[in-house]
Design an enzyme around this catalytic site. Structure first.
Site, short mmCIF file in Angstrom:
data_model
loop_
_atom_site.label_atom_id
_atom_site.label_comp_id
_atom_site.label_asym_id
_atom_site.label_seq_id
_atom_site.Cartn_x
_atom_site.Cartn_y
_atom_site.Cartn_z
N TYR A 124 34.94 -13.10 62.34
CA TYR A 124 34.72 -14.54 62.17
C TYR A 124 35.23 -15.32 60.90
O TYR A 124 34.74 -16.25 60.83
CB TYR A 124 33.30 -14.50 62.24
CG TYR A 124 32.44 -14.17 63.50
CD1 TYR A 124 32.90 -12.95 63.99
CD2 TYR A 124 32.05 -15.13 64.47
CE1 TYR A 124 32.30 -12.81 65.22
CE2 TYR A 124 31.54 -14.86 65.59
CZ TYR A 124 31.67 -13.46 66.04
OH TYR A 124 31.33 -13.25 67.32
N LYS A 172 32.98 1.24 63.14
CA LYS A 172 34.08 2.11 63.57
C LYS A 172 34.91 2.59 62.65
O LYS A 172 36.14 2.42 62.66
CB LYS A 172 34.60 1.11 64.68
CG LYS A 172 35.92 1.79 65.54
CD LYS A 172 35.42 2.41 66.86
CE LYS A 172 36.27 2.97 67.60
NZ LYS A 172 35.84 3.79 68.54
N ASP A 205 30.84 2.69 69.74
CA ASP A 205 31.17 3.05 71.20
C ASP A 205 29.92 3.84 71.81
O ASP A 205 29.08 3.79 72.88
CB ASP A 205 32.29 3.52 71.61
CG ASP A 205 32.90 4.21 70.36
OD1 ASP A 205 32.81 4.12 69.45
OD2 ASP A 205 34.10 4.79 70.93
N ASP A 229 27.32 -9.32 67.10
CA ASP A 229 27.04 -10.36 68.51
C ASP A 229 27.10 -9.80 69.79
O ASP A 229 26.40 -10.00 70.50
CB ASP A 229 28.28 -11.37 68.13
CG ASP A 229 28.25 -12.62 68.85
OD1 ASP A 229 27.04 -12.94 69.31
OD2 ASP A 229 29.31 -13.13 69.33
#
Ligand code: NAD
Length: 339
Positions: A124, A172, A205, A229
Site C-alpha cells: 500500500y 510469507k 496460505d 486486508d
C-alpha cells in the site's frame, strides 16, 4: 460539554450507513458535536483532490473521526482516500474484530478473532510504475523494522489489555525472505518481551486454510497491510459477512473508525444495506472516547435486534429475498428502540 467528532459520510452506501450510525449514537445521550466533512469522488471538482486538507485538519483537531466507505477507482484513477488518510494521520493500526453474533447465520459458533493489520506500508506504499506500458509493471513492497515493531507491540498490548492469550504473526517469509523475513524476525523479538502472551507464526496460505477449518485455534492475528486486508474479509465471512464487521484505524492519540466493507455502489441510495458494521464502529468510537457504558449499550442493542431477527436487513435473513427484511433506517430504528 460535547465531544467533537469528524464525520465523513463517504460514497455509495456511506451516507445511509453513517446516518443510521449517527442516529444510534445520538440516541445513547452522549453529546457528540458532529463535524461533517465530505471526501471522495464528489469533491474532486470543487477542491481538485478527493481528500482536501481541511478534512485532515478537522480530524487532527478533533483527534477522533468516523467514516463511511469511500470508492476507489479500480485499475486507474486517483489514489485511495482511505490509504491516503491512514498514511497522512499515521493511523498505523487497523483493528478489525470478527465475533459471532447469535442470530447471524454462519458456519461456526463462538468465533472471537481480532485482526491487527499494519496500516501504513507494505504494497500500500503506492510505489508502482510501468516498466514497459502494457507489457510489464512493478510494485515495491516496503516493510520496515519501525512499522513492524510498533504494530506487533500494538497487538501484544491489545492482547494484554483485553485478556487475550495468543498472538499469531502471519507472513510469507519462506518466499519473501527480505520483507516478510524482517517482519517475522521483528515479531519474534517483540514477542519475547511479552512472556505472559503465547506467540505463534503461520505462513499466510496455511493460515487461510486453518482459519476456514479450525478458526477457534486463533485469537489475535497480526499481519502486514495487504494480508491483513484479505484475511480480515475472510474472518468477516466466518461471522456472517461484511454487513456486521466494524473497524478502527488507530494512531497515537488519534483514531478514525469505519466499517470493514466498501461503498457497495450497486446498493447505493436504496435504503437496503446493513447498518450494523458502521453502528458497531460507532460503538467502538464511544468506548474509545471514554463512553464505555454507552458503547456497550449500543453493542447490546445491536445484538438484541439481530438475535430477535425481525427488524433486520436482507443479508441477515435466512433467505436473501425474504420479503420481511427491513431497510437500513428501519433496522437503526429497531436498534434505537432496543437502547
Ligand atoms: P464492498 O464491501 O463495497 O461490497 C462487496 C459486497 O459486500 C457487496 O456487493 C455486498 O453484497 C456486501 N456488502 C458490503 N457492505 C454491506 C452492507 N453494509 N450490508 C450488506 N451487504 C454488504 O466491496 P467492493 O465491491 O469490492 O468495493 C466497492 C468499492 O468500495 C470500491 O471502490 C473499493 O475501493 C471501496 N472500498 C472502500 C473501503 C473503505 O472505504 N474503507 C473498503 C473496501 C472497499
Amino acid at each position: 460539554m460535547s465531544y467533537p467528532v469528524t464525520l465523513i459520510p463517504g460514497d455509495g452506501i456511506g451516507a445511509e450507513v453513517t446516518a443510521a450510525m449517527r442516529r444510534v449514537v445520538d440516541a445513547t445521550g452522549v453529546p457528540i458535536d458532529w463535524e461533517v466533512q465530505e471526501a471522495g469522488e464528489a469533491v474532486i471538482a470543487q477542491y481538485g483532490t478527493p481528500l482536501p486538507d481541511h478534512v485532515l485538519d478537522s480530524i487532527r483537531r478533533n483527534r477522533v473521526g468516523i467514516k463511511g466507505p469511500v470508492t476507489t477507482p479500480i485499475g486507474t484513477g486517483f489514489r485511495s482516500v482511505n490509504v491516503s488518510l491512514r498514511k497522512a494521520l499515521d493511523l498505523y493500526a487497523n483493528l478489525r474484530p470478527a465475533r459471532t453474533m447469535p442470530g447471524v447465520a454462519s458456519r461456526y459458533e463462538d468465533i472471537d478473532l481480532v485482526i491487527v493489520r499494519e496500516n501504513t506500508e507494505c504494497l500500500y506504499a503506492g510505489i508502482e510504475h510501468d516498466v514497459i506500458p502494457d507489457v510489464a509493471a512493478e510494485s515495491i513492497r516496503i516493510i520496515t523494522r519501525r512499522a513492524t515493531e510498533r504494530i506487533v507491540r500494538f497487538a501484544f498490548e491489545y492482547a494484554r489489555a483485553n485478556g487475550r492469550k495468543l498472538v499469531t504473526a502471519v507472513h510469507k517469509a519462506n518466499i519473501l525472505k527480505a520483507t516478510d523475513g524482517l517482519f517475522l524476525r521483528v515479531a519474534q523479538e517483540v514477542a519475547a518481551q511479552y512472556p505472559d502472551i503465547a506467540f505463534s507464526d503461520r505462513i499466510i496460505d496455511n493460515a487461510c486454510m486453518q482459519l476456514v477449518q479450525r478458526p477457534h485455534e486463533y485469537d489475535v492475528l497480526v499481519l502486514p497491510n495487504l494480508y491483513g486486508d484479505i484475511v480480515s474479509d475472510l474472518c468477516s465471512g466466518l461471522v456472517g459477512g461484511l454487513g456486521v464487521s466494524p473497524g478502527a484505524n488507530l494512531g497515537d492519540g488519534i483514531a478514525v473508525f469505519e466499517p470493514v466493507h466498501g461503498s457497495a455502489p450497486k446498493y447505493a441510495g436504496q435504503n437496503r444495506v446493513n447498518p450494523t458494521a458502521t453502528i458497531l464502529s460507532g460503538a467502538l468510537m464511544l468506548k474509545y472516547i471514554g463512553e464505555r457504558e454507552a458503547g456497550q449499550r449500543v453493542e447490546d442493542a445491536v445484538a438484541r435486534v439481530i438475535r430477535e431477527g425481525k427488524y433486520v436487513t436482507y443479508d441477515l435473513k435466512p433467505r436473501r429475498d425474504d420479503p420481511t427484511a427491513v431497510g437500513t433506517q428501519e433496522m437503526a430504528d429497531a436498534i434505537i428502540a432496543a437502547l
